[in-house]
Design an enzyme around this catalytic site. Structure first.
Site, PDB file in Angstrom:
ATOM      1  N   THR A 142      -3.580   3.606  -0.815  1.00  0.00           N
ATOM      2  CA  THR A 142      -4.215   3.052   0.381  1.00  0.00           C
ATOM      3  C   THR A 142      -3.709   3.706   1.669  1.00  0.00           C
ATOM      4  O   THR A 142      -2.573   4.206   1.717  1.00  0.00           O
ATOM      5  CB  THR A 142      -3.913   1.533   0.444  1.00  0.00           C
ATOM      6  OG1 THR A 142      -4.334   1.014   1.692  1.00  0.00           O
ATOM      7  CG2 THR A 142      -2.426   1.238   0.284  1.00  0.00           C
ATOM      8  N   ASP A 143      -4.522   3.630   2.716  1.00  0.00           N
ATOM      9  CA  ASP A 143      -4.082   4.126   4.030  1.00  0.00           C
ATOM     10  C   ASP A 143      -3.022   3.217   4.662  1.00  0.00           C
ATOM     11  O   ASP A 143      -2.359   3.603   5.626  1.00  0.00           O
ATOM     12  CB  ASP A 143      -5.283   4.297   4.986  1.00  0.00           C
ATOM     13  CG  ASP A 143      -6.063   3.018   5.233  1.00  0.00           C
ATOM     14  OD1 ASP A 143      -5.710   1.959   4.655  1.00  0.00           O
ATOM     15  OD2 ASP A 143      -7.040   3.073   6.006  1.00  0.00           O
ATOM     16  N   GLU A 144      -2.854   1.989   4.104  1.00  0.00           N
ATOM     17  CA  GLU A 144      -1.908   1.045   4.721  1.00  0.00           C
ATOM     18  C   GLU A 144      -0.468   1.535   4.629  1.00  0.00           C
ATOM     19  O   GLU A 144       0.402   1.050   5.349  1.00  0.00           O
ATOM     20  CB  GLU A 144      -2.023  -0.338   4.082  1.00  0.00           C
ATOM     21  CG  GLU A 144      -3.419  -0.885   4.191  1.00  0.00           C
ATOM     22  CD  GLU A 144      -3.513  -2.397   4.184  1.00  0.00           C
ATOM     23  OE1 GLU A 144      -2.483  -3.080   4.259  1.00  0.00           O
ATOM     24  OE2 GLU A 144      -4.653  -2.881   4.128  1.00  0.00           O
ATOM     25  N   TYR A 168       2.484  -5.884   0.818  1.00  0.00           N
ATOM     26  CA  TYR A 168       1.513  -5.106   0.028  1.00  0.00           C
ATOM     27  C   TYR A 168       1.674  -3.616   0.312  1.00  0.00           C
ATOM     28  O   TYR A 168       1.794  -2.795  -0.614  1.00  0.00           O
ATOM     29  CB  TYR A 168       0.081  -5.565   0.351  1.00  0.00           C
ATOM     30  CG  TYR A 168      -0.982  -4.564  -0.095  1.00  0.00           C
ATOM     31  CD1 TYR A 168      -1.225  -4.339  -1.451  1.00  0.00           C
ATOM     32  CD2 TYR A 168      -1.731  -3.840   0.843  1.00  0.00           C
ATOM     33  CE1 TYR A 168      -2.187  -3.419  -1.872  1.00  0.00           C
ATOM     34  CE2 TYR A 168      -2.688  -2.913   0.429  1.00  0.00           C
ATOM     35  CZ  TYR A 168      -2.911  -2.704  -0.926  1.00  0.00           C
ATOM     36  OH  TYR A 168      -3.861  -1.788  -1.324  1.00  0.00           O
ATOM     37  N   LYS A 172       2.812  -0.542  -2.227  1.00  0.00           N
ATOM     38  CA  LYS A 172       1.985   0.637  -2.522  1.00  0.00           C
ATOM     39  C   LYS A 172       2.742   1.917  -2.119  1.00  0.00           C
ATOM     40  O   LYS A 172       2.675   2.927  -2.809  1.00  0.00           O
ATOM     41  CB  LYS A 172       0.637   0.563  -1.796  1.00  0.00           C
ATOM     42  CG  LYS A 172      -0.317  -0.503  -2.313  1.00  0.00           C
ATOM     43  CD  LYS A 172      -0.764  -0.307  -3.756  1.00  0.00           C
ATOM     44  CE  LYS A 172      -1.695   0.866  -3.961  1.00  0.00           C
ATOM     45  NZ  LYS A 172      -2.252   0.910  -5.343  1.00  0.00           N
TER      46      LYS A 172
HETATM   47  P1  NAD Z   1      -8.763  -5.740  -6.863  1.00  0.00           P
HETATM   48  O1  NAD Z   1      -7.742  -6.716  -6.399  1.00  0.00           O
HETATM   49  O2  NAD Z   1     -10.201  -6.050  -6.705  1.00  0.00           O
HETATM   50  O3  NAD Z   1      -8.538  -5.409  -8.417  1.00  0.00           O
HETATM   51  C1  NAD Z   1      -7.267  -5.144  -8.960  1.00  0.00           C
HETATM   52  C2  NAD Z   1      -7.420  -5.135 -10.471  1.00  0.00           C
HETATM   53  O4  NAD Z   1      -6.140  -4.826 -11.041  1.00  0.00           O
HETATM   54  C3  NAD Z   1      -7.840  -6.480 -11.072  1.00  0.00           C
HETATM   55  O5  NAD Z   1      -8.846  -6.277 -12.044  1.00  0.00           O
HETATM   56  C4  NAD Z   1      -6.563  -7.025 -11.688  1.00  0.00           C
HETATM   57  O6  NAD Z   1      -6.813  -7.874 -12.796  1.00  0.00           O
HETATM   58  C5  NAD Z   1      -5.879  -5.736 -12.099  1.00  0.00           C
HETATM   59  N1  NAD Z   1      -4.414  -5.853 -12.216  1.00  0.00           N
HETATM   60  C6  NAD Z   1      -3.544  -6.381 -11.319  1.00  0.00           C
HETATM   61  N2  NAD Z   1      -2.291  -6.297 -11.783  1.00  0.00           N
HETATM   62  C7  NAD Z   1      -2.360  -5.682 -12.999  1.00  0.00           C
HETATM   63  C8  NAD Z   1      -1.394  -5.293 -13.967  1.00  0.00           C
HETATM   64  N3  NAD Z   1      -0.089  -5.524 -13.770  1.00  0.00           N
HETATM   65  N4  NAD Z   1      -1.822  -4.671 -15.087  1.00  0.00           N
HETATM   66  C9  NAD Z   1      -3.148  -4.439 -15.298  1.00  0.00           C
HETATM   67  N5  NAD Z   1      -4.091  -4.805 -14.426  1.00  0.00           N
HETATM   68  C10 NAD Z   1      -3.710  -5.412 -13.279  1.00  0.00           C
HETATM   69  O7  NAD Z   1      -8.391  -4.377  -6.156  1.00  0.00           O
HETATM   70  P2  NAD Z   1      -9.319  -3.215  -5.548  1.00  0.00           P
HETATM   71  O8  NAD Z   1      -9.717  -3.580  -4.179  1.00  0.00           O
HETATM   72  O9  NAD Z   1     -10.336  -2.855  -6.554  1.00  0.00           O
HETATM   73  O10 NAD Z   1      -8.241  -2.049  -5.432  1.00  0.00           O
HETATM   74  C11 NAD Z   1      -8.005  -1.153  -6.528  1.00  0.00           C
HETATM   75  C12 NAD Z   1      -6.935  -0.163  -6.123  1.00  0.00           C
HETATM   76  O11 NAD Z   1      -7.376   0.570  -4.967  1.00  0.00           O
HETATM   77  C13 NAD Z   1      -5.612  -0.802  -5.727  1.00  0.00           C
HETATM   78  O12 NAD Z   1      -4.569  -0.015  -6.224  1.00  0.00           O
HETATM   79  C14 NAD Z   1      -5.616  -0.783  -4.203  1.00  0.00           C
HETATM   80  O13 NAD Z   1      -4.320  -0.712  -3.693  1.00  0.00           O
HETATM   81  C15 NAD Z   1      -6.417   0.464  -3.920  1.00  0.00           C
HETATM   82  N6  NAD Z   1      -7.166   0.478  -2.656  1.00  0.00           N
HETATM   83  C16 NAD Z   1      -7.998  -0.547  -2.315  1.00  0.00           C
HETATM   84  C17 NAD Z   1      -8.756  -0.471  -1.135  1.00  0.00           C
HETATM   85  C18 NAD Z   1      -9.715  -1.566  -0.734  1.00  0.00           C
HETATM   86  O14 NAD Z   1     -10.250  -1.521   0.380  1.00  0.00           O
HETATM   87  N7  NAD Z   1      -9.991  -2.554  -1.562  1.00  0.00           N
HETATM   88  C19 NAD Z   1      -8.633   0.640  -0.316  1.00  0.00           C
HETATM   89  C20 NAD Z   1      -7.748   1.663  -0.684  1.00  0.00           C
HETATM   90  C21 NAD Z   1      -7.042   1.580  -1.866  1.00  0.00           C
HETATM   91  O1  DAU Z   2      -7.038  -0.125   4.248  1.00  0.00           O
HETATM   92  C1  DAU Z   2      -7.151  -0.283   2.858  1.00  0.00           C
HETATM   93  C2  DAU Z   2      -6.825  -1.700   2.496  1.00  0.00           C
HETATM   94  O2  DAU Z   2      -7.920  -2.492   2.938  1.00  0.00           O
HETATM   95  C3  DAU Z   2      -6.566  -1.922   1.012  1.00  0.00           C
HETATM   96  O3  DAU Z   2      -5.434  -1.200   0.626  1.00  0.00           O
HETATM   97  C4  DAU Z   2      -6.357  -3.413   0.711  1.00  0.00           C
HETATM   98  O4  DAU Z   2      -6.198  -3.622  -0.673  1.00  0.00           O
HETATM   99  C5  DAU Z   2      -7.562  -4.167   1.206  1.00  0.00           C
HETATM  100  O5  DAU Z   2      -7.375  -5.547   1.010  1.00  0.00           O
HETATM  101  C6  DAU Z   2      -7.811  -3.862   2.676  1.00  0.00           C
HETATM  102  O6  DAU Z   2      -6.741  -4.428   3.495  1.00  0.00           O
HETATM  103  P1  DAU Z   2      -7.071  -5.177   4.875  1.00  0.00           P
HETATM  104  O7  DAU Z   2      -5.948  -6.072   5.186  1.00  0.00           O
HETATM  105  O8  DAU Z   2      -7.505  -4.213   5.917  1.00  0.00           O
HETATM  106  O9  DAU Z   2      -8.383  -5.988   4.389  1.00  0.00           O
HETATM  107  P2  DAU Z   2      -8.869  -7.490   4.624  1.00  0.00           P
HETATM  108  O10 DAU Z   2     -10.276  -7.558   4.116  1.00  0.00           O
HETATM  109  O11 DAU Z   2      -7.910  -8.503   4.149  1.00  0.00           O
HETATM  110  O12 DAU Z   2      -8.928  -7.574   6.204  1.00  0.00           O
HETATM  111  C7  DAU Z   2      -9.665  -6.649   6.973  1.00  0.00           C
HETATM  112  C8  DAU Z   2      -9.425  -6.980   8.443  1.00  0.00           C
HETATM  113  O13 DAU Z   2     -10.031  -8.238   8.737  1.00  0.00           O
HETATM  114  C9  DAU Z   2      -7.960  -7.132   8.782  1.00  0.00           C
HETATM  115  O14 DAU Z   2      -7.739  -6.623  10.096  1.00  0.00           O
HETATM  116  C10 DAU Z   2      -7.716  -8.635   8.767  1.00  0.00           C
HETATM  117  C11 DAU Z   2      -9.071  -9.188   9.194  1.00  0.00           C
HETATM  118  N1  DAU Z   2      -9.421 -10.517   8.610  1.00  0.00           N
HETATM  119  C12 DAU Z   2      -9.336 -10.664   7.269  1.00  0.00           C
HETATM  120  C13 DAU Z   2      -9.654 -11.884   6.685  1.00  0.00           C
HETATM  121  C14 DAU Z   2      -9.530 -12.072   5.190  1.00  0.00           C
HETATM  122  C15 DAU Z   2      -9.868 -11.527   9.436  1.00  0.00           C
HETATM  123  O15 DAU Z   2      -9.981 -11.363  10.662  1.00  0.00           O
HETATM  124  N2  DAU Z   2     -10.184 -12.733   8.869  1.00  0.00           N
HETATM  125  C16 DAU Z   2     -10.075 -12.961   7.524  1.00  0.00           C
HETATM  126  O16 DAU Z   2     -10.362 -14.091   7.073  1.00  0.00           O
END
Ligand code: NAD
Ligand code: DAU
Length: 363
Positions: A142-144, A168, A172
């Protein structure tokens, strides 16, 4: 040389494939008849096999219920299926949950990734030389990990220093470091991708976009943290999947690739745009305009102000471009949630309602 050029028939071990990005990735890749996918997922609250119902009986797809931290299970899967790549999506992913309880994030993201790396290393070390060279371990990150940008700062590049601000992000970042170490120290052919915020079908409604879409449709408050001016860089999930396939097949071993939509929006802009779309698709709802549901709530502790990704490297080296614009991607996303009420009601269980109550209180 890329994986795809070595052999036509391939097997990949995908972890966390029942989550949001992993399931979108598997669905897209399952169209390739030469590819077999083994999906190892623990099925936490965020894992959902309904996402993959369409392919569950395909001969080239196998689901395995288990933890990436279970080294002997991973060893057994690697020995049985002999994959040419491991793609690690598995993680705990919600920042707010990490603030409430970092432990699960350290277990899954740090220890889990380490154990997955260990199992992979011993499988890889015993491969014949040719297979060793073409094997890949792709870690989806992730970019975080780069922390927060000030308004005038340039977007994160692959050279930006790591400065995580949430449990988190720290977990990562630690996992990225371990992946790097397994390349530097043991020679494991690794790749790391750091992507910005994804959106699209199958995203669990604890995250901003699906939460706002569903709350809006259900006439509930739309909780915006702080002043709503935090910026995220949005990318449609299928564009992320396409980038990952390119990184896997043509990325340079040991390298990091930043992936982003070049699409910076404040949270308030995102929520207002969702509200305008909901005004169109639910024009007769009693709570139109949906923007009247917006409620500013207490800010997230340590809330990163701005993320933005410089994706020049992947654009230039691998010729990747996102296909969706913010407008087209968001329309597709709203339409998907509207047209899948059974998926929505299945995930909005008691456990989901408990989280919303615990995190947001009485809005
Ligand atoms: P998600 O939370 O929707 O899904 C995570 C999945 O991992 C689930 O199916 C969960 O059951 C599984 N999991 C968790 N712990 C596990 C373990 N110990 N063993 C096996 N399976 C396990 O997550 P997502 O949003 O699909 O993100 C997927 C990946 O991409 C993550 O590594 C996250 O850090 C990364 N990522 C997410 C975003 C985003 O915006 N969602 C952006 C950049 C990177
Ligand atoms: O940048 C990549 C990341 O994006 C991933 O690595 C994470 O797994 C993914 O959850 C996401 O993180 P964020 O914290 O950016 O996503 P989230 O959807 O939780 O929140 C997006 C923005 O919106 C953040 O600035 C917080 C804000 N927010 C979020 C929620 C849930 C609100 O204002 N209200 C809310 O209820």
């Amino acid at each position: 040389m890329g994986l795809g050029t070595i052999t036509k028939k391939r097997t990949w071990l995908v972890t966390g494939g029942a989550g949001f990005i992993g399931s979108n990735f598997i669905l897209a890749q399952s169209l390739d008849p030469e590819l077999t996918i083994i999906n190892l997922d623990k099925l936490t609250y965020a894992g959902n096999l309904k996402n993959l119902a369409g392919i569950k009986n395909h001969h080239n797809y196998i689901f395995v219920h288990g933890d990436i931290g279970n080294e002997s299970l991973v060893q057994e899967l690697l020995q049985t299926h002999r994959p040419q790549a491991v793609i690690n999506f598995a993680a705990e992913t919600h920042v707010d949950r990490s603030i409430q309880g970092p432990g699960a994030f350290i277990d899954a993201n740090v220890v889990g990734t380490y154990r997955l790396l260990e199992a992979t290393r011993s499988y890889w070390a015993a491969l014949p030389l040719n297979d060793k060279e073409t094997f890949r371990f792709l870690h989806v990150s992730t970019d975080e990990v780069y922390g927060s940008l000030k308004a005038a700062e340039p977007p994160f590049s692959e050279e930006s220093p790591y400065a995580p601000n949430s449990p988190y992000a720290a977990s990562k970042a630690a996992s990225d470091h371990f992946v790097r170490v397994y390349h530097q120290t043991y020679g494991l052919p690794t790749l790391v991708s750091n992507c910005s915020n994804n959106y699209g079908p199958f995203q669990f409604p604890e995250k901003l976009m699906p939460l706002m879409i569903l709350n809006g449709l259900q006439g509930k408050a739309l909780p915006v943290y702080g002043d709503g001016q935090n910026i995220r860089d949005w990318l449609y999930v299928e564009d992320h999947g396409e980038a990952l396939r390119l990184v896997l097949e043509r990325g340079r071993v040991g390298e990091t690739y930043n992936i982003g939509g070049d699409c910076q929006k404040t949270n308030l802009e995102v929520v207002q745009t969702i509200c305008s779309l909901l005004d169109q698709v639910a024009a007769t709802a009693s709570h139109v305009p949906h923007a009247s549901l917006i409620a500013f709530v207490e800010d997230r502790p340590g809330h990163d102000r701005r993320y933005a990704i410089d994706s020049t490297k992947i654009r230039q080296e691998l010729n990747w471009r996102p296909k969706e614009t913010f407008d087209s991607g968001l329309r597709k996303t709203v339409h998907w949630y509207l047209s899948h009420p059974e998926w929505v009601s299945a995930v909005q269980t008691g456990a989901y309602r408990d989280w919303v109550k615990q995190h947001y209180g009485q809005l």
